[in-house]
Design an enzyme around this catalytic site. Structure first.
Site, PDB file in Angstrom:
ATOM      1  N   ASP A   1     -12.219 -16.244  13.386  1.00 13.61           N
ATOM      2  CA  ASP A   1     -12.057 -14.416  13.774  1.00 13.61           C
ATOM      3  C   ASP A   1     -11.025 -14.264  12.917  1.00 13.61           C
ATOM      4  OD1 ASP A   1     -11.264 -14.327  16.405  1.00 13.61           O
ATOM      5  OD2 ASP A   1     -13.102 -13.391  17.190  1.00 13.61           O
TER       6      ASP A   1
ATOM      7  N   ARG B   1       8.041   4.931   6.319  1.00 10.80           N
ATOM      8  CA  ARG B   1       8.135   5.590   5.803  1.00 10.80           C
ATOM      9  C   ARG B   1       7.489   7.451   6.196  1.00 10.80           C
ATOM     10  NH1 ARG B   1       6.130   3.002   0.446  1.00 10.80           N
ATOM     11  NH2 ARG B   1       5.722   1.082   1.722  1.00 10.80           N
ATOM     12  N   GLN B   2       6.469   6.420   7.308  1.00 14.14           N
ATOM     13  CA  GLN B   2       5.716   7.717   8.550  1.00 14.14           C
ATOM     14  C   GLN B   2       6.531   8.076   9.693  1.00 14.14           C
ATOM     15  OE1 GLN B   2       1.732   6.910   8.195  1.00 14.14           O
ATOM     16  NE2 GLN B   2       1.288   4.639   7.551  1.00 14.14           N
TER      17      GLN B   2
ATOM     18  N   ASP C   1      16.970   9.900  -5.647  1.00 14.82           N
ATOM     19  CA  ASP C   1      16.667  10.563  -5.253  1.00 14.82           C
ATOM     20  C   ASP C   1      17.910  11.653  -4.629  1.00 14.82           C
ATOM     21  OD1 ASP C   1      16.561   9.786  -2.935  1.00 14.82           O
ATOM     22  OD2 ASP C   1      14.658   8.336  -3.424  1.00 14.82           O
TER      23      ASP C   1
ATOM     24  N   LYS D   1      14.139  13.915  -9.336  1.00 16.15           N
ATOM     25  CA  LYS D   1      13.385  14.289  -9.982  1.00 16.15           C
ATOM     26  C   LYS D   1      12.204  15.736  -9.501  1.00 16.15           C
ATOM     27  CE  LYS D   1      11.318  11.265  -6.538  1.00 16.15           C
ATOM     28  NZ  LYS D   1      10.829   9.928  -6.212  1.00 16.15           N
TER      29      LYS D   1
ATOM     30  N   ASP E   1       8.488   0.002  -3.894  1.00 13.30           N
ATOM     31  CA  ASP E   1       7.369  -0.459  -3.677  1.00 13.30           C
ATOM     32  C   ASP E   1       6.136  -0.630  -5.088  1.00 13.30           C
ATOM     33  OD1 ASP E   1       4.596  -0.849  -2.934  1.00 13.30           O
ATOM     34  OD2 ASP E   1       4.602   0.875  -1.456  1.00 13.30           O
ATOM     35  N   SER E   2       6.371   0.515  -5.768  1.00  9.27           N
ATOM     36  CA  SER E   2       5.881   0.955  -7.297  1.00  9.27           C
ATOM     37  C   SER E   2       6.287   0.601  -7.942  1.00  9.27           C
ATOM     38  CB  SER E   2       4.719   1.445  -7.289  1.00  9.27           C
ATOM     39  OG  SER E   2       5.452   2.969  -7.244  1.00  9.27           O
TER      40      SER E   2
ATOM     41  N   GLY F   1       7.887   2.816 -10.043  1.00  4.76           N
ATOM     42  CA  GLY F   1       7.682   3.864 -10.760  1.00  4.76           C
ATOM     43  C   GLY F   1       8.938   4.563 -10.724  1.00  4.76           C
ATOM     44  N   THR F   2       9.312   4.985 -10.045  1.00  4.76           N
ATOM     45  CA  THR F   2      10.311   5.832  -9.834  1.00  4.76           C
ATOM     46  C   THR F   2      11.270   4.893 -10.338  1.00  4.76           C
ATOM     47  OG1 THR F   2      10.095   7.087  -7.704  1.00  4.76           O
ATOM     48  CG2 THR F   2      11.730   7.437  -8.236  1.00  4.76           C
TER      49      THR F   2
END
Length: 314
Positions: A38, A97-98, A171, A194, A224-225, A227-228
């Site tokens: 499980d 990040r949190q 940034d 930005k 991560d993505s 994009g930046t």
């Protein structure tokens, strides 16, 4: 190495654990970390650890919750096996990040995870390039936040035209990190500012600093993505940069990030193996992985011998 040291690995990044043990000149401790039908985690430490100084190598990377539970259960198994001291070596600390309440009725998950690790029985934490340095304060146990800058500066000097380089923070929040690397390689600093004027409109990127004719090195802790990073590379080239590289500690690279970077104007993205590279990362034309095994191994050796860890970065 002290004879009383043991290194145990979870399933998040076994190749890194093996490389760290090779640096230390000791074998990886025998342990079974597996799943029941499980998908419950089961851990069995298969050699004596009573009175030993034990280091657990485990990044809390994807799947984050599974790897976090492995870390907690390995810790409990070691504590109940009478290990003298347990150090969690977390090359990539998930949930970092949190680290604050960005809006109402939201958690501070980084603090919650720090509490879980502490109460599971970890005595000390070793980690690498935390998203925010103040996360060290979330732990009520000694926490060493190592820096990837020495590895990156060495790689830059060996492979790039660093005398014509400019370090760029993608940034405003990353300026301190970028400034530290710029100081190491004696390079000037630029910042990507930005902003989004109105919701739904694309971000406008302004470059603070003259990058014309320079080899720009974007520096950050997490990609991560992607994009930046890709947008920043395009903005720098539009401002006359010669070429753009990126040095990022933690290659999260979720979703279509690898494809996005492969098709971008980035000449090269350099990441560390704090997170186990996927097959897509290994074959990507412009992504290269450097190892943190020597850095983590040296920090483990100094921790075990009660020597200074911070002097690694002097």
């Amino acid at each position: 190495m002290p004879s009383s040291i043991k290194v145990v690995a979870g399933n998040s990044n076994r190749p890194l654990a093996e490389a760290i043990c090779a640096h230390l000149g000791i074998p990886l401790a025998k342990a079974s970390v597996r799943r029941f039908a499980d998908m419950e985690v089961f851990v069995e430490i298969q050699e004596n650890v009573r009175g030993q100084d034990v280091f657990i190598i485990q990044s809390t990377s994807f799947p984050t919750n599974d790897h976090l539970m492995e870390l907690l259960i390995i810790t409990d198994a070691l504590r109940r096996s009478s290990a003298r001291r347990i150090t969690a070596v977390i090359p990539y600390f998930g949930y970092a990040r949190q680290d604050r309440r960005a809006s109402g009725r939201t958690p501070i998950s980084a603090k919650l995870v720090a509490n879980l690790i502490t109460h599971a029985g970890v005595d000390r934490v070793l980690t690498l390039d935390l998203h925010a340095g103040q996360i060290q304060g979330f732990f009520d146990i000694p926490t060493d936040n190592l820096f990837g800058a020495p590895l990156m500066s060495r790689d830059i000097k060996e492979r790039l035209d660093w005398k014509n380089a400019m370090v760029v923070s993608p940034d405003v929040g990353g300026v301190v990190r970028a400034r530290a690397l710029a100081k190491r390689i004696d390079a000037p600093l630029a910042i990507v500012d930005k902003r989004r004027d109105r919701p739904g409109e694309s971000e406008v990127m302004n470059i603070i600093g003259s990058v014309e004719g320079r080899s720009c090195i974007l520096l950050d802790d997490i990609v991560d993505s992607g994009g930046t990073l890709c947008n920043a590379a395009e903005a720098l080239l539009d401002q006359g940069a010669k070429d753009v590289y990126a040095y990022i500690t933690h290659g999260v690279l979720s979703g279509g990030a690898v494809a996005r970077i492969a098709n971008s104007k980035l000449k090269e993205l350099v990441i560390t193996d704090s997170i186990l590279p996927t097959e897509a990362v290994k074959v990507a034309r412009n992504i290269r992985v450097i190892s943190i095994a020597s850095l983590m191994g040296e920090a483990i050796e100094r921790t075990a011998s009660e020597s200074s860890v911070s002097s690694l970065f002097d």
